[in-house]
Write an enzyme that holds these catalytic residues in place. Sequence first.
Site, mmCIF file in Angstrom:
data_model
loop_
_atom_site.group_PDB
_atom_site.id
_atom_site.type_symbol
_atom_site.label_atom_id
_atom_site.label_comp_id
_atom_site.label_asym_id
_atom_site.label_seq_id
_atom_site.Cartn_x
_atom_site.Cartn_y
_atom_site.Cartn_z
ATOM 1 N N ARG A 166 6.808 4.224 -4.321
ATOM 2 C CA ARG A 166 7.043 2.920 -4.054
ATOM 3 C C ARG A 166 6.675 1.990 -2.839
ATOM 4 N NH1 ARG A 166 8.763 4.292 -8.443
ATOM 5 N NH2 ARG A 166 10.531 3.789 -9.610
ATOM 6 N N SER A 240 16.736 0.083 -8.911
ATOM 7 C CA SER A 240 17.197 0.733 -7.939
ATOM 8 C C SER A 240 16.946 0.058 -6.544
ATOM 9 C CB SER A 240 16.102 2.082 -7.872
ATOM 10 O OG SER A 240 15.950 2.836 -8.839
ATOM 11 N N GLU A 336 14.876 0.142 -1.232
ATOM 12 C CA GLU A 336 13.399 -0.001 -1.882
ATOM 13 C C GLU A 336 13.194 -1.485 -2.032
ATOM 14 O OE1 GLU A 336 12.621 1.375 -6.069
ATOM 15 O OE2 GLU A 336 12.610 -0.580 -6.315
HETATM 16 P P1 FAD Z 1 9.271 -10.333 -6.290
HETATM 17 O O1 FAD Z 1 10.524 -9.722 -6.312
HETATM 18 O O2 FAD Z 1 8.971 -11.560 -6.696
HETATM 19 O O3 FAD Z 1 8.443 -9.766 -5.221
HETATM 20 C C1 FAD Z 1 8.584 -8.462 -4.646
HETATM 21 C C2 FAD Z 1 7.805 -8.475 -3.440
HETATM 22 O O4 FAD Z 1 6.481 -8.557 -3.600
HETATM 23 C C3 FAD Z 1 8.180 -9.417 -2.178
HETATM 24 O O5 FAD Z 1 7.974 -8.920 -1.152
HETATM 25 C C4 FAD Z 1 7.220 -10.542 -2.489
HETATM 26 O O6 FAD Z 1 6.805 -11.239 -1.356
HETATM 27 C C5 FAD Z 1 5.805 -9.463 -2.797
HETATM 28 N N1 FAD Z 1 4.905 -10.455 -3.741
HETATM 29 C C6 FAD Z 1 5.199 -10.763 -5.039
HETATM 30 N N2 FAD Z 1 4.085 -11.294 -5.688
HETATM 31 C C7 FAD Z 1 3.260 -11.126 -4.711
HETATM 32 C C8 FAD Z 1 1.858 -11.525 -4.731
HETATM 33 N N3 FAD Z 1 1.223 -12.032 -5.952
HETATM 34 N N4 FAD Z 1 0.967 -11.153 -3.779
HETATM 35 C C9 FAD Z 1 1.658 -10.750 -2.387
HETATM 36 N N5 FAD Z 1 2.918 -10.409 -2.518
HETATM 37 C C10 FAD Z 1 3.616 -10.519 -3.574
HETATM 38 N N6 FAD Z 1 10.468 -1.207 -10.145
HETATM 39 C C11 FAD Z 1 9.825 0.089 -10.369
HETATM 40 O O7 FAD Z 1 8.889 0.563 -9.636
HETATM 41 N N7 FAD Z 1 10.098 0.792 -11.355
HETATM 42 C C12 FAD Z 1 11.073 0.468 -12.321
HETATM 43 O O8 FAD Z 1 11.421 1.260 -13.204
HETATM 44 C C13 FAD Z 1 11.749 -0.352 -11.921
HETATM 45 N N8 FAD Z 1 12.937 -1.042 -12.801
HETATM 46 C C14 FAD Z 1 13.421 -2.222 -12.534
HETATM 47 C C15 FAD Z 1 14.561 -2.546 -13.285
HETATM 48 C C16 FAD Z 1 15.455 -3.531 -13.046
HETATM 49 C C17 FAD Z 1 16.580 -3.983 -13.870
HETATM 50 C C18 FAD Z 1 14.972 -4.558 -12.190
HETATM 51 C C19 FAD Z 1 15.659 -5.763 -11.886
HETATM 52 C C20 FAD Z 1 14.152 -4.213 -11.420
HETATM 53 C C21 FAD Z 1 13.326 -2.888 -11.404
HETATM 54 N N9 FAD Z 1 12.227 -2.622 -10.766
HETATM 55 C C22 FAD Z 1 11.633 -1.504 -10.856
HETATM 56 C C23 FAD Z 1 11.895 -3.485 -9.591
HETATM 57 C C24 FAD Z 1 10.715 -4.780 -9.945
HETATM 58 O O9 FAD Z 1 10.879 -4.905 -11.222
HETATM 59 C C25 FAD Z 1 9.472 -4.390 -9.504
HETATM 60 O O10 FAD Z 1 9.487 -4.151 -8.253
HETATM 61 C C26 FAD Z 1 8.444 -5.528 -9.733
HETATM 62 O O11 FAD Z 1 7.051 -5.115 -9.737
HETATM 63 C C27 FAD Z 1 8.606 -6.828 -8.966
HETATM 64 O O12 FAD Z 1 7.926 -7.766 -9.396
HETATM 65 P P2 FAD Z 1 8.268 -9.292 -9.072
HETATM 66 O O13 FAD Z 1 7.075 -10.232 -9.583
HETATM 67 O O14 FAD Z 1 9.602 -9.748 -9.321
HETATM 68 O O15 FAD Z 1 8.434 -9.307 -7.392
HETATM 69 N N1 EPU Z 2 22.084 10.250 -11.134
HETATM 70 C C1 EPU Z 2 23.364 10.499 -11.029
HETATM 71 N N2 EPU Z 2 24.313 9.288 -10.988
HETATM 72 C C2 EPU Z 2 23.795 8.185 -11.280
HETATM 73 C C3 EPU Z 2 22.682 7.926 -11.524
HETATM 74 C C4 EPU Z 2 21.722 8.951 -11.479
HETATM 75 O O1 EPU Z 2 23.803 11.838 -10.975
HETATM 76 O O2 EPU Z 2 24.569 7.201 -11.203
HETATM 77 C C5 EPU Z 2 21.199 11.244 -11.074
HETATM 78 C C6 EPU Z 2 20.996 12.207 -12.523
HETATM 79 O O3 EPU Z 2 21.038 13.451 -12.469
HETATM 80 C C7 EPU Z 2 19.704 11.841 -13.062
HETATM 81 C C8 EPU Z 2 18.844 11.591 -11.880
HETATM 82 O O4 EPU Z 2 19.814 11.015 -10.937
HETATM 83 O O5 EPU Z 2 19.183 12.901 -13.587
HETATM 84 C C9 EPU Z 2 17.578 10.629 -11.980
HETATM 85 O O6 EPU Z 2 18.195 9.360 -12.635
HETATM 86 P P1 EPU Z 2 17.264 8.500 -13.465
HETATM 87 O O7 EPU Z 2 16.470 9.170 -14.430
HETATM 88 O O8 EPU Z 2 18.143 7.371 -13.950
HETATM 89 O O9 EPU Z 2 16.039 7.710 -12.199
HETATM 90 P P2 EPU Z 2 16.514 7.279 -10.883
HETATM 91 O O10 EPU Z 2 15.917 8.389 -10.112
HETATM 92 O O11 EPU Z 2 17.935 6.920 -10.601
HETATM 93 C C10 EPU Z 2 13.977 6.243 -10.669
HETATM 94 C C11 EPU Z 2 13.368 5.061 -10.334
HETATM 95 C C12 EPU Z 2 13.681 4.085 -11.465
HETATM 96 C C13 EPU Z 2 12.718 4.459 -12.413
HETATM 97 C C14 EPU Z 2 13.285 5.711 -13.133
HETATM 98 C C15 EPU Z 2 12.682 6.436 -14.192
HETATM 99 C C16 EPU Z 2 13.494 5.135 -8.039
HETATM 100 C C17 EPU Z 2 14.054 4.609 -6.520
HETATM 101 N N3 EPU Z 2 14.091 4.842 -9.094
HETATM 102 O O12 EPU Z 2 15.580 6.022 -11.066
HETATM 103 O O13 EPU Z 2 12.885 2.773 -10.803
HETATM 104 O O14 EPU Z 2 12.899 3.582 -13.410
HETATM 105 O O15 EPU Z 2 13.650 6.811 -12.085
HETATM 106 O O16 EPU Z 2 11.630 6.744 -14.081
HETATM 107 O O17 EPU Z 2 12.634 6.019 -7.723
HETATM 108 C C18 EPU Z 2 13.356 0.909 -9.490
HETATM 109 O O18 EPU Z 2 12.311 1.441 -8.479
HETATM 110 O O19 EPU Z 2 13.680 -0.104 -9.378
HETATM 111 C C19 EPU Z 2 13.720 1.719 -10.784
HETATM 112 C C20 EPU Z 2 14.485 1.202 -11.473
#
Ligand code: FAD
Ligand code: EPU
Length: 340
Positions: A166, A240, A336
Site C-alpha cells: 500500500r 480499509s 491507509e
Molecule cells: P483518489 O482517492 O482520488 O486519490 C487517492 C490519492 O492518490 C490522493 O492522495 C490523490 O491525491 C492521489 N492521486 C489520485 N490520482 C492521482 C494521479 N493521477 N496522480 C497523482 N496522484 C494521484 N484499495 C486497495 O488497494 N485494495 C482494495 O481492495 C481496495 N478496496 C476498496 C474498496 C472500497 C469499497 C473502497 C471505497 C476503496 C477501496 N480501496 C482499495 C481504496 C481505493 O479504491 C484505491 O486506493 C484506489 O486506487 C483509489 O483511486 P482513486 O482514483 O479513487 O484515488
Molecule cells: N477480520 C476480522 N474481523 C473483521 C475483519 C477482518 O476478524 O471485521 C479478520 C478475519 O480473520 C479475516 C482477516 O481479518 O480472515 C482478513 O480479512 P479480509 O480477508 O477481509 O482482508 P483485510 O485484511 O481486512 C485486506 C486489504 C483489502 C483487500 C483484502 C483482500 C488491507 C489494509 N486491506 O483486507 O484492501 O481487499 O485484504 O485482499 O490490506 C483496501 O486497501 O482498501 C482494501 C479493501
Amino acid sequence: MQIQENISFRRYNTFGIDAKARYFSVFKDIDELEELIGQGTRIKIQGTRLVLGGGSNILFTKDYDGLVLKNEITGIDELHEDNEYVYVKAGAGENWHQFVLYCISRNWAGVENLSLIPGNVGASPMQNIGAYGVELQEVFYSLEAFSLQEKKVFSFSRNDCEFGYRNSIFKERYKDQFVITSVIFRLKKKPGFHTNYGAINEELEKMGVKELSIQAISQAVINIRSSKLPDPKEIGNAGSFFKNPSVSKDRFEELKTKFPAIVGYNNSDGTIKLAAGWLIEQCGWKGYRSGDAGCHAKQALVLVNYGNATGQQVYDLSEKILSSVQEKFGVRLEREVNII
Ligand code: FAD
Ligand code: EPU
C-alpha cells in the site's frame, strides 16, 4: 477549461464528505493540465494543489484551500506484444474496474484478482493497490507523470516507483509533486492463476467452476467483495481505513500466547502481517456508530459515513480506534486512507 470556486466535494469522494474546494477544475489531457497550472498562477491561487481521481481513498477533514485538479485523461491503447506479454497503456482518468473488465474481455491476464477496486487507473500505482493475493506492481511496467514543479513529463519504471505494501514513492517522497497521466501495464497472454487466497477457492467451488479462467476468478473476487465490503453508493467509505500492521515473529508469538485466536500471515521477509480488522473487532468497535460516523458491521477495518458525518468526525473515530488497539495489543495502526 474553467476553474470553479468554492464547490462541494461531496460527489467527488466515496466517503461522501461535504467539504469544499476553494478552486476546482477538470483536465482531459496534459495540455489542459499545463494550461490550468498556468491559469492558477495568473489568478494567484495561493495554497497547494491536489490531484483527484475517483476520490475513493481520501478523507477530507476540512475544506481544501487550494486548487483541486480532477484527472479525466482517458484512452486505452495496446502498444505492442511479445511471445509472453501484451503492453497496454491506459489514461489515468480511466475507471480501474472498467479497465480490468476490458483486459479480461481480451484475455489479457494479471489484473483479474484486482476486480471491483474503486477509483481510477492513475491512482493505482499511488498505493500499489492490492487484493486477493495480487498487487499492482506485478503487472506494472511504467508510468508517465507531470512534474508540478518542473512542468514537464517524466517516465518512471517499476524500480523508480519504490512500490511497497500500500505504498509507493508518490505517497512518500514525491507526495503531491507529480500528476500521474498514464500507466503502462504488462499483461500475460497465458494466465498464471492466483487462487492461493483461501476465499477464492471456496467461492469458485460455490460457483461450480470446473475449468479455471480469468473470467471465473474475476467473478469470484466480485462476489466475495460484494458480500463484505460496503458499496460506497449506499454507505460512504474508502475501503480499509488502516493498513494491516506487521510485527516480528517473536512479537507475534508473544501476542499469540496472550491472544491465541490472533490472525497473522507470513510476509516474505519473515515478519508477520496482523489482520487489523481482527484487532479492531477485539476492541469492540465492529458495528459501532456515533452520529453518522461508524465502523462497518461486516468489516471492522472499514470506517463509514452513514450520511452526514464530517471528515473530522470520521478522523476522530479513527483516532479512538488507533488508541484502543495500541492499548490492548501494543500495536500501532497506520492509516491507509489519504487524510486532507
Ligand atoms: P483518489 O482517492 O482520488 O486519490 C487517492 C490519492 O492518490 C490522493 O492522495 C490523490 O491525491 C492521489 N492521486 C489520485 N490520482 C492521482 C494521479 N493521477 N496522480 C497523482 N496522484 C494521484 N484499495 C486497495 O488497494 N485494495 C482494495 O481492495 C481496495 N478496496 C476498496 C474498496 C472500497 C469499497 C473502497 C471505497 C476503496 C477501496 N480501496 C482499495 C481504496 C481505493 O479504491 C484505491 O486506493 C484506489 O486506487 C483509489 O483511486 P482513486 O482514483 O479513487 O484515488
Ligand atoms: N477480520 C476480522 N474481523 C473483521 C475483519 C477482518 O476478524 O471485521 C479478520 C478475519 O480473520 C479475516 C482477516 O481479518 O480472515 C482478513 O480479512 P479480509 O480477508 O477481509 O482482508 P483485510 O485484511 O481486512 C485486506 C486489504 C483489502 C483487500 C483484502 C483482500 C488491507 C489494509 N486491506 O483486507 O484492501 O481487499 O485484504 O485482499 O490490506 C483496501 O486497501 O482498501 C482494501 C479493501
